[in-house]
Design an enzyme around this catalytic site. Structure first.
Site, mmCIF file in Angstrom:
data_model
loop_
_atom_site.group_PDB
_atom_site.id
_atom_site.type_symbol
_atom_site.label_atom_id
_atom_site.label_comp_id
_atom_site.label_asym_id
_atom_site.label_seq_id
_atom_site.Cartn_x
_atom_site.Cartn_y
_atom_site.Cartn_z
ATOM 1 N N HIS A 1 -3.600 -5.126 0.218
ATOM 2 C CA HIS A 1 -3.001 -5.657 1.448
ATOM 3 C C HIS A 1 -3.100 -7.182 1.444
ATOM 4 C CE1 HIS A 1 -2.865 -1.860 3.884
ATOM 5 N NE2 HIS A 1 -3.711 -1.498 2.932
ATOM 6 N N GLU B 1 -1.713 -9.220 3.300
ATOM 7 C CA GLU B 1 -1.591 -9.788 4.648
ATOM 8 C C GLU B 1 -2.934 -10.168 5.269
ATOM 9 O OE1 GLU B 1 -1.096 -6.629 3.822
ATOM 10 O OE2 GLU B 1 -1.616 -5.212 5.424
ATOM 11 N N CYS C 1 0.843 -1.210 0.000
ATOM 12 C CA CYS C 1 0.000 0.000 0.000
ATOM 13 C C CYS C 1 0.874 1.254 0.000
ATOM 14 C CB CYS C 1 -1.006 -0.051 1.140
ATOM 15 S SG CYS C 1 -2.461 0.950 0.776
HETATM 16 N N1 GLN Z 1 -2.162 6.713 2.642
HETATM 17 C C1 GLN Z 1 -2.227 5.930 1.447
HETATM 18 C C2 GLN Z 1 -3.574 6.043 0.761
HETATM 19 O O1 GLN Z 1 -4.549 6.432 1.371
HETATM 20 C C3 GLN Z 1 -1.893 4.467 1.733
HETATM 21 C C4 GLN Z 1 -2.881 3.784 2.610
HETATM 22 C C5 GLN Z 1 -2.366 2.489 3.209
HETATM 23 O O2 GLN Z 1 -1.165 2.233 3.252
HETATM 24 N N2 GLN Z 1 -3.267 1.682 3.711
HETATM 25 O O3 GLN Z 1 -3.684 5.763 -0.398
#
Ligand code: GLN
Length: 541
Positions: free
Chosen positions: A509, A511, A383
């Site tokens: 994600h 995970e 992310c």
């Molecule tokens: N802050 C970033 C976004 O909103 C990444 C979010 C995250 O890592 N979950 O796109």
């Protein structure tokens, strides 16, 4: 079969592992062939933990259907191997929101709206909701917080009412407590448990089973003493001794007969227990590693282990799959800069740059990416970790020194990560990110496709910003590959560097979907790459 309900409350202290006990019980019941689900009721007034800082509440776990939930739902999914949903996590905020909305609509016209019966009715409705779907034989409800807290009283009161409203054998209540060991006296102490059960009984709830967390074994004498003082059957005082791994707890609970006692209490036939062979095989690999790798997790919430719970667990699963112990080193991204990056990350066999929000520690994350890219160290970005890998590439390979994400530098001339189109009109913060599972089509012959072994995957998301496709062609010409795209929108979900031994980063994600019995493919491949890197480094020395 009529659905049966198990309630799990906690006393004496928080963090005793109610979620693990609930998930272990569910695992044992599931392996006897029952259809089981678990839900968590949290006593805080936020609608969901999505707006909470990880320091406050640990990781925010995202379900397949896009709910931002308590991290215990992660344990439920990892133990059971089945998906939870929006309905599996209820907060006081959600309950009040529903009741107050109904009040404004006129649903209670003429009446004074009160905690009893209106709030408790709404709690009970939600406690029974999953059971009424017909999909489950047994619904386990974990009540967050500790009995005696002001916040949890309406939940305990709702359990009290349900004990009377449902048939006698439809409800089983388990109370988890702590039996502390006083080293100076050389004794285990049962008084806190007695007091905590008293508090529960004063609220009208009688536990059927008491599970005692303790560092040492409970003698028969101590168990009998607690049974006598706490009004439970002898034999229904169960010990939950500190375990070397949370995945050991189902086997410990099996040895203690927790599932049998719950089934007896619910008046259900005892289907034979399956042998839990896959769990045992996993534990065998976990306890007998043949090698070890050191992996850096570069993030800004490193002081609190729970902030990256699912990532940590994914490494436990992926390590066991590789017969290898993964030693995770938390690296505070705020403390990484060009002058010390080689020293800090040099001893590592793999570098993971973690998800996150906001500006703090971002430059350190970018430095960690650069170090991994330039030194051929296996790299995995998740992310925000992927977004910073894109920024790093734009700055140091394309030469756009000011490249940035508009999350932190809206005025940049090179917005390589930018706000998603549909986010531009969103002003409300809670529950409005791109959340939950989306398809991702994998590029032929890419690392991603080799890792997953298929052409299409579904993974979960939680973000507002995205790869700015205006830069895609230029980046691809310079050696970056967009190896996973959303088939509907074209959004870049995975990037990799084919000329690097292992460099992959995902907007989603992965995970959230890793379990001991089905470890997540990218984590497994990353640990394998770290092992290969370690042995090639050793050969070179
Ligand atoms: N802050 C970033 C976004 O909103 C990444 C979010 C995250 O890592 N979950 O796109």
């Amino acid at each position: 079969m009529e659905t049966k309900y198990v309630f799990v409350t906690g006393g004496v202290a928080s963090s005793l592992g109610k979620g693990i006990i609930a998930a272990s019980l569910a695992k044992l019941l599931q392996s006897r062939g029952y259809r089981v689900t678990i839900q968590k009721f949290d006593p805080y007034i936020n609608i969901d933990p999505g707006t909470l800082n990880p320091y406050e509440h640990g990781e925010c776990y995202v379900t397949e259907d896009g709910a931002e939930t308590d991290l215990d739902l992660g344990h439920y999914e990892r133990f059971l191997g089945v998906h939870t949903s929006k309905a599996n996590n209820v907060t006081t905020g959600k309950i009040y929101n529903t009741v107050i909305t109904k009040e404004r609509e006129g649903a209670y016209l003429g009446k004074t709206v009160q905690i009893v019966p209106h709030i408790t009715d709404e709690i009970k409705r939600r406690m029974l909701l999953l059971g009424q779907s017909g999909n489950y034989d047994i619904v386990i409800t974990e009540v967050g917080g500790t009995v005696g807290d002001m916040e949890s009283q309406p939940f305990v009161e709702s359990i009290r009412q349900l004990q009377w409203e449902l048939p006698d054998d439809a409800v089983c209540t388990i109370h988890l407590t702590l039996v502390p060991y006083l080293a100076a006296a050389g004794e285990l102490k049962t008084k806190p448990t007695q007091h905590s059960v008293q508090a529960l009984q004063q609220a009208g709830v009688h536990p059927d089973i008491i599970v005692c967390r303790s560092e040492k074994e409970l003698s028969a004498e101590l168990r009998n003493k607690m049974a006598r003082f706490c009004n439970v059957r002898q034999g229904n005082v169960i010990e939950s001794i500190d375990a070397p791994s949370i995945y050991q707890v189902p086997l410990n609970m099996l040895a203690e007969g927790l599932d049998e006692k719950v089934l007896q209490c619910l008046g259900i036939n005892l289907y034979p227990q399956s042998d839990l062979s896959r769990l045992r095989a996993f534990l065998d690999r976990l306890y007998n590693p043949q090698d070890r790798v050191d992996i850096a997790v570069v993030g800004k919430y490193v002081e609190l282990q729970d902030a990256y719970k699912s990532i940590l667990e994914s490494f436990v699963h992926a390590g066991a799959a590789n017969h290898c112990k993964v030693k995770v080193h938390y690296i505070h991204s705020e403390h990484v800069d060009r002058s010390n990056v080689a020293e800090v990350l040099g001893p590592m066999h793999g570098i993971l740059v973690a998800p996150g929000f906001g500006e703090r520690g971002l430059e350190g994350k970018i430095e960690a990416v650069r170090y991994a890219r330039e030194n051929n160290v296996p790299f995995f970005g998740i992310c925000l970790g992927m977004q910073m890998a894109v920024v790093e590439f734009a700055r140091n390979v394309l030469g756009y020194a000011d490249a940035a994400s508009t999350e932190v530098r809206p005025e940049t001339a090179h917005p390589v990560i930018a706000l998603m189109e549909d986010q531009k009109t969103t002003t409300v913060k809670g529950g409005t990110m791109r959340l939950g599972a989306y398809d991702c089509a994998l590029e032929k012959d890419s690392l991603a496709q080799r890792i997953y072994g298929c052409d299409m995957v579904r993974e979960r998301h939680r973000h507002r910003y995205e790869f700015n496709s205006a830069y895609l062609q230029e980046m691809e010409q310079a050696g970056l590959k967009a190896s996973g795209r959303n088939p509907q929108t074209g959004l870049v979900e995975i990037i990799e560097l084919p000329q690097h031994p292992f460099f992959i980063a995902t907007q989603f994600h992965p995970e959230y979907k890793s379990t001991p019995e089905n470890p997540q493919a990218i984590f497994v491949a990353f640990v394998k790459a770290a092992l290969d890197y370690k042995s090639s480094k050793q050969k070179a020395e």
